[in-house]
Design a protein around this motif. Structure first.
Motif, PDB file in Angstrom:
ATOM      1  N   GLN A   1     -48.580  -8.633  97.535  1.00  0.00           N
ATOM      2  CA  GLN A   1     -47.159  -8.676  97.097  1.00  0.00           C
ATOM      3  C   GLN A   1     -46.860  -8.378  95.690  1.00  0.00           C
ATOM      4  O   GLN A   1     -47.621  -8.745  94.774  1.00  0.00           O
ATOM      5  CB  GLN A   1     -46.215 -10.037  97.577  1.00  0.00           C
TER       6      GLN A   1
ATOM      7  N   ASP B   1     -44.702  -9.286  92.130  1.00  0.00           N
ATOM      8  CA  ASP B   1     -44.170 -10.246  91.705  1.00  0.00           C
ATOM      9  C   ASP B   1     -42.881  -9.817  91.390  1.00  0.00           C
ATOM     10  O   ASP B   1     -42.293  -8.673  91.763  1.00  0.00           O
ATOM     11  CB  ASP B   1     -44.679 -10.871  90.651  1.00  0.00           C
TER      12      ASP B   1
ATOM     13  N   VAL C   1     -39.354  -7.906 100.788  1.00  0.00           N
ATOM     14  CA  VAL C   1     -40.567  -8.453 101.549  1.00  0.00           C
ATOM     15  C   VAL C   1     -41.471  -7.657 101.991  1.00  0.00           C
ATOM     16  O   VAL C   1     -42.504  -7.870 102.346  1.00  0.00           O
ATOM     17  CB  VAL C   1     -39.830  -9.301 102.725  1.00  0.00           C
ATOM     18  N   ARG C   2     -41.339  -6.248 101.563  1.00  0.00           N
ATOM     19  CA  ARG C   2     -42.491  -5.324 101.894  1.00  0.00           C
ATOM     20  C   ARG C   2     -43.367  -5.148 100.850  1.00  0.00           C
ATOM     21  O   ARG C   2     -42.922  -5.100  99.517  1.00  0.00           O
ATOM     22  CB  ARG C   2     -41.911  -4.047 102.391  1.00  0.00           C
TER      23      ARG C   2
ATOM     24  N   THR D   1     -52.465  -1.028 101.755  1.00  0.00           N
ATOM     25  CA  THR D   1     -51.704  -1.852 102.740  1.00  0.00           C
ATOM     26  C   THR D   1     -52.538  -2.271 104.008  1.00  0.00           C
ATOM     27  O   THR D   1     -52.080  -3.236 104.688  1.00  0.00           O
ATOM     28  CB  THR D   1     -50.645  -0.771 103.320  1.00  0.00           C
TER      29      THR D   1
ATOM     30  N   GLN E   1     -40.976  -6.171  91.220  1.00  0.00           N
ATOM     31  CA  GLN E   1     -40.068  -5.851  92.216  1.00  0.00           C
ATOM     32  C   GLN E   1     -38.644  -5.069  91.450  1.00  0.00           C
ATOM     33  O   GLN E   1     -38.215  -4.217  91.820  1.00  0.00           O
ATOM     34  CB  GLN E   1     -39.504  -7.002  92.945  1.00  0.00           C
TER      35      GLN E   1
ATOM     36  N   ILE F   1     -53.432  -4.935  93.270  1.00  0.00           N
ATOM     37  CA  ILE F   1     -52.748  -4.289  94.461  1.00  0.00           C
ATOM     38  C   ILE F   1     -53.306  -2.949  95.090  1.00  0.00           C
ATOM     39  O   ILE F   1     -53.308  -2.793  96.227  1.00  0.00           O
ATOM     40  CB  ILE F   1     -51.032  -4.200  94.025  1.00  0.00           C
TER      41      ILE F   1
ATOM     42  N   THR G   1     -35.019 -11.192  97.589  1.00  0.00           N
ATOM     43  CA  THR G   1     -36.606 -10.915  97.317  1.00  0.00           C
ATOM     44  C   THR G   1     -36.711  -9.700  98.296  1.00  0.00           C
ATOM     45  O   THR G   1     -36.613 -10.022  99.659  1.00  0.00           O
ATOM     46  CB  THR G   1     -37.379 -12.227  97.548  1.00  0.00           C
TER      47      THR G   1
END
Length: 947
Positions: free
Chosen positions: A925, A927, A946-947, A888, A931, A919, A944
């Motif tokens: 992010q 895909d 966003v985090r 992060t 998600q 990642i 979508t």
């Protein structure tokens, strides 16, 4: 604007004016209090010296109260060593000088920058989350509570000195940044109220600083300021950068009148950022190969505050040796040391924050998201670029005949305020950059710098002066609204959303505006009024329709309410008009009135997004999905009626296929608007689930599917609340499938449940998991306590993993038990669900939950090792490992570099998708497919994470 918000109680206006007028600067780094005794002749503004602990057993009165809060560890200090003169018992926490100085060496117990947190729209500002990365035994406090504690300290100190004139009986002017949003203003007022201070008005800090200048030059200011001139106030403190423009105009009898005409956007950018930037630079010298651990990093940041003041102050040395003491077991030989030069510090801080940019340069506007300390700092550190942008975008607030040909406001006079300008280096650099922008037309031009000798007290002094102005004595700054307010009215012919100007920036206190437009409004059911604000579009007129450009118009929390008629009746649509007023004290009132009657409803700003953690971050294209053909909907509604209605004739099993055929689209493509409409119809047909276990199972499945993920569309919080009230987690039939479908429903809409609801759901599941864990790891547990089968455990554990508002302690316990159960042969059917759940529980980037509930990285590292040691793995394990080891950029969340490298290598060995490896190594992010995997199924069309 003198954005004053009264918190006075009914009848206060009739009370006699107080003896004292008190100005309080509730600062990010330091707070100050000044006062006027109205029984004395003349304007004598005095500084209230605030008693505070400066060392154990030592209390001194100082001109400022450092805005730091420290909570002691058990037996850390001798009894009563932190006791204040007015205290009645032992103190376990302290604020002020000692909290700052001692807290520097024990950062896990210290809270600072509470004011910046109070303006942070990305967290629950009333939730106990500070210190952000505190020690395990520290009682967490909310930004709201910490702010209130500073004010409580001030109140107690004042009342100890002025026993006959208690602070709560005085007229108080409390300062706040000009750029604070409406929620932060309201919470500031509430913090004062909680501290027992009810006679409070607010004033913007830049205006207060200028009022202080007027007070100091009461006899001569008219010789220094002429009509037609523009004053720029740059107020840069520890946490924020505030820009304000004040125009001097000719008034009656040729007297100069002051008008505040513009304020800048809210920027969390100030002295704290300089400390962080210098710490990042020195970290590279002290520890070239690895990032410093969190505890040493915190010490370095505090040390950099001192280094900054030394090298940016007068008579700065050429260089200095910086030493970072050892911690833990390596006390000998573990210290880090490096040399830092004056030129290095200037390069990082002066060139980094005040570059010699052109007037036409624009700062980086990308969203900065959560940073290392959790605060959403301004995405571009160049304060001079933000100032240039401010002067350009507010060019039109100046009368046309006075506008500068550069296309930007050229200030004639400049007032610097805030601790940032304690440095002569920074003050001169910003003045030089500002001058350079306008010297092409006039090489000799420079703005006149207004003297401000007391940067730490100016705002508090100006607040007290303004309190006197409110009583009719002194020079007043006239101010309209600082911003233009809009209400969303849907989409135009192109499908783009529009906003209608509701209150323009030209609105004056006391002015009322009626929009000459009629709206159709539903009463007796929930409605939403989207609100927007702009600090750059200052000449729009009431009723004007404008496109919603995110660079110019920002969304406010919408007003969400139910407009109730006097008599409850079925929902109806009525024609209404909107009425707005800027009150004399600066608050905004919105009214909705029926066109053909005298029925009216008062609308209030909804601050739930500041006081609930279940408002999840998302991006949605749902508004552009379009509406479904009504004839298709009628067919779908009839299918639902025939399945769950009173005269039901259809079997529930093929309902989904029948709906897909009727709607001519697969259920994954159903738009969110259709899903929510279907949810509403299913709620009306809720009694139909009692017909049979199959009916209940299908009803629960479809209801959860239509409301997933519990947020994303206006009023989803209300929809989830209605679902909760109706079901309460219970099923009507004693059937395994019904119970499983109930668990699936709550998992699907978990993002819309509040913490209390999530705890209520988790408790029985956690109890059953404890029993299963005990039986399978130690053979104990007895037979009397209810548990579930491995098949039931799949949905129960997936639900627990979805409850992101559970605290770190609950998540840690659940994760620990599941890690212990990994690899148990009897639980092989639940293997994938266990891996998925552990990944959600220990994720470094939550789907919707707040960062202050994350499981500590030390524990997550152990979970990660368990996955890597398993002889057989599941595809869900790869996803879990990615979530646990995901990079992060936040040292407080990220696992160590070596641990993440091992995780990436393990993923490569397991033939995991390349994107998951990237990642872990680099961040990034997810895909759309990833998600959906993390959420547990496909997300609604257009939504979508966003985090």
């Amino acid at each position: 604007m003198v954005q004053a918000s009264s918190v006075a109680q009914p009848g206060l206006e009739e009370e006699l004016p107080s003896r004292y007028i008190v100005g309080i600067d509730l600062g990010t780094t330091n707070s100050a209090v000044t006062f006027l005794d109205t029984r004395q002749e003349g304007t004598v503004i005095e500084t209230f010296l605030i008693p505070q602990v400066v060392a154990p057993g030592q209390v001194e009165a100082r001109p400022t109260l450092p805005s730091f809060h420290y909570q002691t560890a058990q037996n850390e200090f001798p009894p009563n060593s932190l006791k204040l003169p007015w205290s009645k018992g032992e103190e376990s926490n302290t604020v002020g000088v000692f909290a700052r100085d001692h807290g520097t060496s024990v950062p896990g117990r210290m809270i600072n920058s509470a004011k910046s947190w109070l303006s942070h729209s990305g967290v629950d500002r009333t939730a106990a989350l500070l210190p952000w990365h505190g020690s395990a035994d520290v009682e967490k406090l909310s930004p709201f509570e910490v702010s209130s504690r500073y004010l409580k300290h001030v109140r107690a100190a004042w009342n100890a000195r002025y026993k006959q004139e208690p602070l709560e009986k005085q007229d108080i002017v409390l300062t706040l940044p000009a750029s604070f949003d409406e929620i932060a203003r309201e919470l500031t007022v509430e913090a004062a109220k909680q501290a027992g201070l009810k006679r409070v008005v607010l004033i913007e800090e830049p205006q207060a600083a200028f009022y202080d200048w007027l007070a100091k030059h009461a006899e001569t200011w008219q010789d220094k300021v002429s009509p037609g001139q523009t004053i720029l106030v740059c107020d840069i403190g520890g946490g924020t950068s505030d820009f304000t423009l004040i125009r001097a105009r000719a008034g009656d009898e040729d007297l100069v009148q002051f008008h505040r005409v513009a304020v800048g956007e809210h920027l969390i950018l100030g002295g704290d950022n300089l400390d962080l930037a210098l710490a990042h630079y020195l970290e590279g010298k002290l520890s070239p190969k690895d990032k410093l651990p969190a505890d040493r990093w915190s010490v370095l940041v505090r040390r950099c505050r001192q280094i900054k003041e030394i090298f940016l102050g007068p008579d700065a040395p050429e260089s200095q040796s910086i030493s970072l003491p050892a911690v833990g077991s390596k006390l000998i030989g573990g210290a880090l040391q490096c040399e830092v030069t004056r030129d290095e510090v200037h390069q990082v801080l002066v060139e980094g924050f005040l570059p010699e940019n052109g007037l036409d340069e624009t700062p980086e506007m990308r969203s900065s998201g959560f940073q290392e300390f959790g605060l959403p700092y301004a995405p571009d550190a160049a304060i001079s670029k933000w100032l240039a942008y401010f002067l350009r975008t507010h060019h039109e607030v100046i009368e046309e005949e006075s506008r500068h040909p550069s296309g930007a406001v050229r200030p004639d006079l400049v007032l610097f305020n805030g601790g940032f300008f304690e440095s002569p280096v920074l003050k001169q650099r910003l003045l030089d950059v500002l001058s350079s922008w306008f010297q092409k037309e006039d090489p000799a031009w420079k703005p006149t710098l207004l003297e401000n000798a007391h940067l730490d007290l100016a705002v508090a002094r100006g607040a007290a002066y303004y309190g006197q102005v409110r009583r009719g004595t002194g020079v007043k700054i006239t101010a309209n609204l600082a911003r233009t307010y809009y209400i969303g009215v849907g989409a135009d012919d192109s499908g783009e959303a529009e906003a209608m100007c509701l209150l323009p920036a030209t609105t004056e206190p006391g002015q009322e505006i009626d929009l000459q437009h009629s709206f159709q409004l539903r009463v007796s059911e929930p409605v939403e009024f989207p609100l927007f604000v702009s600090s750059t579009r200052l000449i729009d007129t009431p009723g004007q329709l404008v496109p919603i450009d995110p660079q110019q118009i920002k969304a406010l929390p919408p007003i969400r309410t139910v407009l109730r008629a006097r008599r409850r009746s079925e929902a109806e649509t009525i024609p209404v008009h909107l009425h707005a007023k800027l009150t004399e004290i600066g608050t905004i009132e919105l009214w909705c009135g029926e066109t053909d009657s005298d029925r009216t409803w008062r609308l209030q700003f909804d601050i739930r997004s500041a006081t609930q953690t279940d408002v999840a971050a998302h991006e949605s294209a749902r508004e552009s999905e379009g509406m479904l053909d009504e004839s298709l909907w009628n067919e779908a509604a009839e299918l639902l009626n025939e399945t769950f209605g009173d005269n039901a004739s259809r079997k529930p099993q093929p309902l989904i296929k029948d709906l897909e055929a009727s709607l001519e689209m697969k259920r994954d493509a159903w738009p969110t608007s259709l899903l929510r409409r279907m949810w509403e119809h299913l709620m009306d047909l809720e009694s139909g689930r009692s017909k049979s276990p199959t009916h209940e199972s299908r009803w629960l499945n479809l209801t959860g599917y239509c409301l997933r993920p519990g947020y994303g569309l206006a009023l989803d919080d209300w929809r989830v609340s209605e679902t909760w009230k109706l079901l309460q987690g219970k099923v009507l039939h004693n059937d395994d499938n019904c119970r499983n479908q109930s668990l699936i429903l709550w998992r699907r809409i978990a993002g819309g449940l509040n913490r209390g609801q999530q705890l209520a759901i988790a408790e029985p599941l956690l109890l059953a998991t404890r029993v299963m864990h005990k039986r399978m790891t130690s053979g104990g547990g007895g037979t009397s306590t209810a548990t579930f089968t491995p098949q039931q455990a799949i949905e129960a554990w997936r639900l627990l993993g979805s409850l992101e508002l559970l605290g770190a302690q609950e998540k840690t316990e659940i994760g620990r038990m599941l890690v212990d159960l990994l690899g148990k042969k009897k639980l092989e059917p639940a293997r994938g669900a266990m891996g998925w759940t552990i990944g959600r529980l220990g994720t470094r980037v939550p789907v919707y939950g707040p960062l202050n509930t994350l499981v500590p990285k030390e524990i997550v590292t152990k979970w990660l090792a368990t996955f890597q040691q398993q002889k057989t793995t599941d595809l869900a394990d790869q996803l879990a490992v990615m979530q646990l080891a995901r990079k992060t950029g936040d040292r407080y969340r990220d696992l160590t570099e070596s641990t993440r490298t091992e995780a990436a290598q393990w993923l490569e060995g397991e033939k995991a998708p390349e994107h998951l490896v990237r990642i872990v190594r680099e961040g990034g992010q997810l895909d759309e497919e990833e998600q959906s995997q993390i959420f547990g199924e496909s997300l609604p069309t257009g939504l979508t994470l966003v985090r």
